[in-house]
Design a protein around this motif. Structure first.
Motif, PDB file in Angstrom:
ATOM      1  N   GLU A   1       0.832  -1.213   0.000  1.00 31.44           N
ATOM      2  CA  GLU A   1       0.000   0.000   0.000  1.00 31.44           C
ATOM      3  C   GLU A   1       0.863   1.258   0.000  1.00 31.44           C
ATOM      4  OE1 GLU A   1      -1.848   3.504   1.563  1.00 31.44           O
ATOM      5  OE2 GLU A   1      -0.556   2.258   2.849  1.00 31.44           O
ATOM      6  N   ILE A   2       1.946   1.236   0.762  1.00 35.36           N
ATOM      7  CA  ILE A   2       2.832   2.401   0.827  1.00 35.36           C
ATOM      8  C   ILE A   2       3.515   2.633  -0.512  1.00 35.36           C
ATOM      9  CG2 ILE A   2       4.861   3.392   1.944  1.00 35.36           C
ATOM     10  CD1 ILE A   2       4.168   1.671   4.422  1.00 35.36           C
ATOM     11  N   ILE A   3       4.069   1.578  -1.084  1.00 36.83           N
ATOM     12  CA  ILE A   3       4.791   1.712  -2.357  1.00 36.83           C
ATOM     13  C   ILE A   3       3.847   2.108  -3.484  1.00 36.83           C
ATOM     14  CG2 ILE A   3       6.206   0.507  -4.068  1.00 36.83           C
ATOM     15  CD1 ILE A   3       7.183  -1.283  -1.700  1.00 36.83           C
ATOM     16  N   ALA A   4       2.675   1.503  -3.522  1.00 34.81           N
ATOM     17  CA  ALA A   4       1.693   1.875  -4.544  1.00 34.81           C
ATOM     18  C   ALA A   4       1.281   3.333  -4.377  1.00 34.81           C
ATOM     19  CB  ALA A   4       0.468   0.966  -4.462  1.00 34.81           C
ATOM     20  N   GLY A   5       1.179   3.789  -3.121  1.00 38.44           N
ATOM     21  CA  GLY A   5       0.789   5.175  -2.872  1.00 38.44           C
ATOM     22  C   GLY A   5       1.815   6.170  -3.345  1.00 38.44           C
ATOM     23  N   LEU A   6       3.092   5.922  -3.076  1.00 35.83           N
ATOM     24  CA  LEU A   6       4.121   6.864  -3.527  1.00 35.83           C
ATOM     25  C   LEU A   6       4.281   6.806  -5.040  1.00 35.83           C
ATOM     26  CD1 LEU A   6       7.152   5.407  -4.172  1.00 35.83           C
ATOM     27  CD2 LEU A   6       7.043   5.027  -1.725  1.00 35.83           C
ATOM     28  N   THR A   7       3.996   5.633  -5.622  1.00 41.41           N
ATOM     29  CA  THR A   7       4.039   5.513  -7.085  1.00 41.41           C
ATOM     30  C   THR A   7       2.917   6.337  -7.714  1.00 41.41           C
ATOM     31  OG1 THR A   7       4.962   3.275  -6.924  1.00 41.41           O
ATOM     32  CG2 THR A   7       4.001   3.916  -9.027  1.00 41.41           C
ATOM     33  N   SER A   8       1.716   6.217  -7.177  1.00 40.40           N
ATOM     34  CA  SER A   8       0.582   6.993  -7.693  1.00 40.40           C
ATOM     35  C   SER A   8       0.835   8.485  -7.582  1.00 40.40           C
ATOM     36  CB  SER A   8      -0.695   6.623  -6.925  1.00 40.40           C
ATOM     37  OG  SER A   8      -1.058   5.286  -7.136  1.00 40.40           O
ATOM     38  N   ARG A   9       1.455   8.874  -6.489  1.00 37.66           N
ATOM     39  CA  ARG A   9       1.801  10.286  -6.291  1.00 37.66           C
ATOM     40  C   ARG A   9       2.735  10.770  -7.398  1.00 37.66           C
ATOM     41  NH1 ARG A   9       4.945  12.302  -0.796  1.00 37.66           N
ATOM     42  NH2 ARG A   9       5.489  14.407  -1.481  1.00 37.66           N
ATOM     43  N   ALA A  10       3.762   9.970  -7.719  1.00 35.91           N
ATOM     44  CA  ALA A  10       4.708  10.348  -8.767  1.00 35.91           C
ATOM     45  C   ALA A  10       4.053  10.324 -10.148  1.00 35.91           C
ATOM     46  CB  ALA A  10       5.903   9.403  -8.738  1.00 35.91           C
ATOM     47  N   MET A  11       3.158   9.379 -10.374  1.00 38.30           N
ATOM     48  CA  MET A  11       2.458   9.308 -11.662  1.00 38.30           C
ATOM     49  C   MET A  11       1.659  10.578 -11.915  1.00 38.30           C
ATOM     50  SD  MET A  11       1.213   5.330 -11.362  1.00 38.30           S
ATOM     51  CE  MET A  11       0.153   5.336 -12.821  1.00 38.30           C
ATOM     52  N   LYS A  12       0.962  11.041 -10.882  1.00 36.79           N
ATOM     53  CA  LYS A  12       0.175  12.272 -11.015  1.00 36.79           C
ATOM     54  C   LYS A  12       1.084  13.479 -11.224  1.00 36.79           C
ATOM     55  CE  LYS A  12      -3.666  10.562  -8.181  1.00 36.79           C
ATOM     56  NZ  LYS A  12      -4.405  10.711  -6.902  1.00 36.79           N
ATOM     57  N   GLN A  13       2.159  13.520 -10.466  1.00 35.77           N
ATOM     58  CA  GLN A  13       3.077  14.647 -10.541  1.00 35.77           C
ATOM     59  C   GLN A  13       3.707  14.791 -11.914  1.00 35.77           C
ATOM     60  OE1 GLN A  13       6.173  14.482  -7.600  1.00 35.77           O
ATOM     61  NE2 GLN A  13       7.175  16.347  -8.291  1.00 35.77           N
ATOM     62  N   HIS A  14       3.993  13.659 -12.558  1.00 36.02           N
ATOM     63  CA  HIS A  14       4.697  13.690 -13.839  1.00 36.02           C
ATOM     64  C   HIS A  14       3.823  13.281 -15.019  1.00 36.02           C
ATOM     65  CE1 HIS A  14       8.506  14.409 -11.770  1.00 36.02           C
ATOM     66  NE2 HIS A  14       8.163  13.459 -10.918  1.00 36.02           N
ATOM     67  N   SER A  15       2.516  13.149 -14.793  1.00 38.55           N
ATOM     68  CA  SER A  15       1.550  12.836 -15.860  1.00 38.55           C
ATOM     69  C   SER A  15       1.921  11.557 -16.603  1.00 38.55           C
ATOM     70  CB  SER A  15       1.450  14.011 -16.849  1.00 38.55           C
ATOM     71  OG  SER A  15       1.043  15.181 -16.197  1.00 38.55           O
ATOM     72  N   ILE A  16       2.104  10.488 -15.850  1.00 44.27           N
ATOM     73  CA  ILE A  16       2.472   9.192 -16.420  1.00 44.27           C
ATOM     74  C   ILE A  16       1.317   8.211 -16.225  1.00 44.27           C
ATOM     75  CG2 ILE A  16       4.076   7.254 -16.276  1.00 44.27           C
ATOM     76  CD1 ILE A  16       6.178   9.270 -15.327  1.00 44.27           C
ATOM     77  N   ALA A  17       0.948   7.530 -17.288  1.00 47.87           N
ATOM     78  CA  ALA A  17      -0.174   6.595 -17.266  1.00 47.87           C
ATOM     79  C   ALA A  17       0.263   5.224 -16.751  1.00 47.87           C
ATOM     80  CB  ALA A  17      -0.756   6.454 -18.664  1.00 47.87           C
ATOM     81  N   PRO A  18      -0.680   4.413 -16.254  1.00 41.47           N
ATOM     82  CA  PRO A  18      -0.338   3.062 -15.797  1.00 41.47           C
ATOM     83  C   PRO A  18       0.344   2.209 -16.862  1.00 41.47           C
ATOM     84  CG  PRO A  18      -2.515   3.667 -15.034  1.00 41.47           C
ATOM     85  CD  PRO A  18      -2.086   4.755 -15.972  1.00 41.47           C
ATOM     86  N   ALA A  19      -0.006   2.397 -18.120  1.00 39.33           N
ATOM     87  CA  ALA A  19       0.608   1.612 -19.193  1.00 39.33           C
ATOM     88  C   ALA A  19       2.097   1.869 -19.319  1.00 39.33           C
ATOM     89  CB  ALA A  19      -0.082   1.916 -20.522  1.00 39.33           C
ATOM     90  N   GLN A  20       2.577   2.969 -18.744  1.00 38.01           N
ATOM     91  CA  GLN A  20       4.000   3.312 -18.792  1.00 38.01           C
ATOM     92  C   GLN A  20       4.648   3.280 -17.406  1.00 38.01           C
ATOM     93  OE1 GLN A  20       1.768   5.396 -20.861  1.00 38.01           O
ATOM     94  NE2 GLN A  20       2.333   3.776 -22.311  1.00 38.01           N
ATOM     95  N   THR A  21       4.041   2.535 -16.474  1.00 35.99           N
ATOM     96  CA  THR A  21       4.558   2.461 -15.111  1.00 35.99           C
ATOM     97  C   THR A  21       4.950   1.017 -14.799  1.00 35.99           C
ATOM     98  OG1 THR A  21       3.130   4.291 -14.434  1.00 35.99           O
ATOM     99  CG2 THR A  21       4.076   2.952 -12.687  1.00 35.99           C
TER     100      THR A  21
END
Length: 294
Positions: A104-124
């Motif tokens: 949950e922690i790792i997924a949360g910080l990943t989601s935070r970075a995805m939003k910050q840098h406009s990166i979609a799940p297909a590129q994560t």
């Protein structure tokens, strides 16, 4: 004392902390100079036991590859309060599923970075070494809405252990227990040395087997052999009907418990053999089984 990570002009290696429902973890973010006008994707790199984000960045050389491909790299850091050897707790029942514990922690910080840098799940993507690889596998199954693919180097399959004693048994290759996958397998690339004395190569085979058996639809398989960096390897591929590579399982001859093709200055690295970082990025970004290793 922390190792110093070299950053090219225009790039940055930032430090931050994320707090989620299950706790907090520090992490480093490498933003390449090539991504100043936008990133092409994001890779989460999970270090092994006794390692730090800086050590792992140096040893894998992932930042250099990320610079070439405009990829942001996150390096979450396990705390000594959570594990005295800074191992990710892949063997803990409370850290093996969605919405709780370290996933949950790792997924949360990943989601935070995805939003910050406009990166979609297909590129994560998420990758790791040893305990980090075992946690990467967990994340791939638990968060298919976040991670498009997984890289597991010298790791263990989902549900291989539920406590410390069973973890050591699994690492020694003395148990075949695995969890029932909660859904379809993520695209997965597995690399494992055939002389790994810390995590038995049977574990890499188990990760591959789980990925193959839980794949959706009809699949086909082939095996290729080759040599890179002075070492021979065997690479087994599983493809879907459209020719997309669903999984790759590399067995590298003569490699111990170390990052293949790694860089000096980092722990648990071996400069010989295929460049694991390059192969993971190739696998993450490819769209067809026609793409060959770099």
């Amino acid at each position: 004392m922390r190792a110093s990570v070299q950053v090219p002009p225009g790039g940055s290696f930032e430090q931050a902390c994320h707090t989620g429902a299950s706790g907090a973890r520090a992490y480093r973010t490498y933003i390449p100079a090539s991504a100043q006008d936008g990133a092409a994707g994001l890779i989460v790199m999970l270090h092994g036991c006794t390692q730090t984000p800086e050590d792992f960045a140096i040893g894998t050389g992932m930042n250099t590859h990320a610079e070439q491909h405009r990829l942001i790299v996150l390096y979450p850091e396990q705390s000594r309060g959570a594990n005295a050897q800074t191992c990710w707790n892949w063997f803990s029942k409370g850290d093996q599923g969605r919405g709780r514990g370290e996933p949950e922690i790792i997924a949360g910080l990943t989601s935070r970075a995805m939003k910050q840098h406009s990166i979609a799940p297909a590129q994560t993507f998420v990758a790791g070494l040893s305990a980090g690889a075992a946690m990467a596998v967990i994340l791939g199954y638990a968060y298919p809405d976040i991670f498009a693919a997984v890289g597991a180097h010298s790791g263990l399959p989902l549900g291989a252990a539920l406590d410390v004693p069973s973890a050591f048994s699994a690492m020694a290759g003395q148990t075949s227990s695995c969890a029932t996958p909660p859904g379809h397998a993520p695209r997965t690339i597995i690399l494992h040395g055939d002389r790994d004395k810390t995590v038995h190569p049977l574990n890499g085979a188990a990760i591959a087997r789980m990925a193959e058996t839980s794949a959706q639809g009809t699949t086909s398989q082939c095996t290729r052999s080759g040599e890179a960096g002075g070492r021979c390897y065997r690479r087994a591929l599983t493809m879907d009907q459209a020719g997309q590579t669903l999984s790759e399982h590399w067995v590298i001859q003569g490699l111990g418990h170390a990052w293949s093709g790694g860089q000096p200055g980092g722990s648990y690295t071996d400069p010989s053999g295929p460049d694991a970082s390059a192969e993971m990025i190739r696998f993450f970004l490819e769209t067809s089984q026609k793409d060959e290793p770099t």
